[in-house]
Design an enzyme around this catalytic site. Structure first.
Site, PDB file in Angstrom:
ATOM      1  CE  LYS A  13      22.207 -10.830  11.107  1.00 49.57           C
ATOM      2  NZ  LYS A  13      21.378  -9.934  10.268  1.00 49.57           N
ATOM      3  NE  ARG A  88      20.854 -14.855   5.250  1.00 49.75           N
ATOM      4  CZ  ARG A  88      21.817 -14.021   5.655  1.00 49.75           C
ATOM      5  NH1 ARG A  88      22.704 -14.403   6.537  1.00 49.75           N
ATOM      6  NH2 ARG A  88      21.867 -12.809   5.175  1.00 49.75           N
ATOM      7  NE  ARG A 127      25.779  -2.813   5.876  1.00 52.33           N
ATOM      8  CZ  ARG A 127      25.324  -4.012   6.244  1.00 52.33           C
ATOM      9  NH1 ARG A 127      25.314  -4.355   7.514  1.00 52.33           N
ATOM     10  NH2 ARG A 127      24.877  -4.850   5.349  1.00 52.33           N
ATOM     11  NE  ARG A 160      27.250  -6.221   2.750  1.00 48.54           N
ATOM     12  CZ  ARG A 160      26.722  -6.992   3.707  1.00 48.54           C
ATOM     13  NH1 ARG A 160      27.129  -6.872   4.947  1.00 48.54           N
ATOM     14  NH2 ARG A 160      25.811  -7.885   3.422  1.00 48.54           N
ATOM     15  NE  ARG A 171      21.370  -8.259   1.886  1.00 49.17           N
ATOM     16  CZ  ARG A 171      22.041  -7.307   2.546  1.00 49.17           C
ATOM     17  NH1 ARG A 171      22.161  -6.108   2.035  1.00 49.17           N
ATOM     18  NH2 ARG A 171      22.586  -7.587   3.709  1.00 49.17           N
TER      19      ARG A 171
HETATM   20  P1  AMP Z   1      24.999 -11.188   5.581  1.00 47.70           P
HETATM   21  O1  AMP Z   1      26.257 -10.416   5.773  1.00 47.70           O
HETATM   22  O2  AMP Z   1      24.661 -12.093   6.722  1.00 47.70           O
HETATM   23  O3  AMP Z   1      23.840 -10.296   5.174  1.00 47.70           O
HETATM   24  O4  AMP Z   1      25.256 -12.178   4.337  1.00 47.70           O
HETATM   25  C1  AMP Z   1      25.610 -11.670   3.074  1.00 47.70           C
HETATM   26  C2  AMP Z   1      25.238 -12.640   1.986  1.00 47.70           C
HETATM   27  O5  AMP Z   1      25.926 -13.888   2.183  1.00 47.70           O
HETATM   28  C3  AMP Z   1      23.765 -13.023   1.927  1.00 47.70           C
HETATM   29  O6  AMP Z   1      22.982 -12.070   1.221  1.00 47.70           O
HETATM   30  C4  AMP Z   1      23.847 -14.362   1.200  1.00 47.70           C
HETATM   31  O7  AMP Z   1      24.099 -14.182  -0.179  1.00 47.70           O
HETATM   32  C5  AMP Z   1      25.095 -14.981   1.817  1.00 47.70           C
HETATM   33  N1  AMP Z   1      24.792 -15.758   3.031  1.00 47.70           N
HETATM   34  C6  AMP Z   1      25.220 -15.497   4.306  1.00 47.70           C
HETATM   35  N2  AMP Z   1      24.768 -16.413   5.171  1.00 47.70           N
HETATM   36  C7  AMP Z   1      24.032 -17.276   4.431  1.00 47.70           C
HETATM   37  C8  AMP Z   1      23.281 -18.445   4.748  1.00 47.70           C
HETATM   38  N3  AMP Z   1      23.179 -18.906   6.014  1.00 47.70           N
HETATM   39  N4  AMP Z   1      22.652 -19.094   3.745  1.00 47.70           N
HETATM   40  C9  AMP Z   1      22.736 -18.654   2.468  1.00 47.70           C
HETATM   41  N5  AMP Z   1      23.409 -17.561   2.100  1.00 47.70           N
HETATM   42  C10 AMP Z   1      24.057 -16.867   3.066  1.00 47.70           C
END
Ligand code: AMP
Length: 215
Positions: A13, A88, A127, A160, A171
Site C-alpha cells: 500500500k 480498519r 522489509r 519495524r 496483524r
Molecule cells: P500500518 O502501517 O497501516 O500497518 O499501521 C501500523 C499500526 O498502526 C497498526 O498495526 C496499528 O497498531 C496502528 N493503526 C494504523 N491505522 C489504524 C487504524 N485505522 N485503526 C487502529 N489502529 C491503526
C-alpha cells in the site's frame, strides 16, 4: 480524487500510495505513518499508542476517529485525499461515513490490493525501514546499495517492531477478523476495485490506474 486504499499489511500500500499521490496530487494520509511519526517524536499521542503499535494491535476506534476527523478537516484535504490504513474496523467505516457525510463528500473509489499470505509473509519479513528518514527497503526486492544503510540519508536500516513473524501473524489475523468485513461492505456497495498486487510495483500501478479509469 477521494480514494481509500486497502489491503493486508505488507501488500504494498505504501509504495502504491506514493505513486497515486504523485499522479493525483492529493495528500497521502496513512494512519500508520501518522502514528509512527507520533511515536518517533515522543508526543502525547505517541506515548499513548507506542505499546499498541509494537504489539501489532489496533489503536482504539475513538482515538482514530478523532485523528481522522482532524486530518480530513485540514485545507489540503479539501481537493481530495488518499486514505491508507483507515477504515480498519466496521466501527471506523461507520465513523468515516459520518465524517464524510458531515463534510458533504463522497468517496470516488475504494482500492483493495490482494496477495497470498505466503507472499505477504515474505514481503513483511524482508522489509527494512530507515531509522532516519523512514524510507522503505526490502532485502531482496529493493535492497539498498550498501547493506543496512539508507541510500537517501545514510542512517541505519532497521526492522519495524511489528514486522517480526509473531507480530506479523497477529496483524494478519486482525486483518481477517476486523478489516476484511470493511472490504466486504464496500464490495456490497459496489465501490470496491480489487487489484492483484503480485509482481513489480510498476505493473501493479498500471492495474490501479486502469481501475481508476486512466489509460
Ligand atoms: P500500518 O502501517 O497501516 O500497518 O499501521 C501500523 C499500526 O498502526 C497498526 O498495526 C496499528 O497498531 C496502528 N493503526 C494504523 N491505522 C489504524 C487504524 N485505522 N485503526 C487502529 N489502529 C491503526
Amino acid at each position: 480524487m477521494r480514494i481509500v486504499l486497502m489491503g493486508m499489511p505488507g501488500v504494498g500500500k505504501g509504495t502504491q500510495a506514493e505513486r497515486l499521490r504523485v499522479e493525483f496530487g492529493v495528500p497521502h494520509i496513512s494512519t500508520g505513518d501518522i502514528l509512527r511519526d507520533a511515536v518517533r517524536e515522543g508526543s502525547a499521542l505517541g506515548r499513548r499508542v507506542k505499546a499498541t503499535l509494537d504489539a501489532g494491535e489496533l489503536v482504539s476506534d475513538e482515538l482514530m476517529q478523532a485523528l481522522i476527523r482532524e486530518r480530513l478537516g485540514r485545507p489540503d484535504a479539501r481537493g481530495g485525499f488518499l486514505l491508507d490504513g483507515y477504515p480498519r474496523t466496521a466501527e471506523q467505516l461507520a465513523a468515516l461515513d459520518a465524517i464524510l457525510g458531515a463534510l458533504s463528500l463522497r468517496l470516488d473509489a475504494v482500492l483493495l490490493l490482494t496477495a497470498s499470505e505466503a507472499e505477504i509473509l515474505r514481503r513483511l519479513g524482508g522489509r527494512r525501514i530507515c531509522s532516519g528518514c523512514a524510507a522503505v527497503y526490502h532485502v531482496d526486492d529493493h535492497p539498498p546499495a550498501a547493506p543496512g544503510v539508507c541510500d537517501r540519508c545514510g542512517a541505519a536500516l532497521v526492522q519495524r517492531e511489528d514486522d517480526t513473524e509473531r507480530v506479523i501473524r497477529a496483524r494478519l489475523q486482525l486483518y481477517r477478523s476486523r478489516t476484511q468485513p470493511v472490504a466486504d461492505a464496500y464490495r456490497q456497495r459496489g465501490a470496491l476495485h480489487e487489484i492483484d498486487a503480485a509482481g513489480d510495483p510498476a505493473g501493479v500501478f498500471a492495474r490501479l490506474r486502469r481501475a481508476l479509469g486512466r489509460t
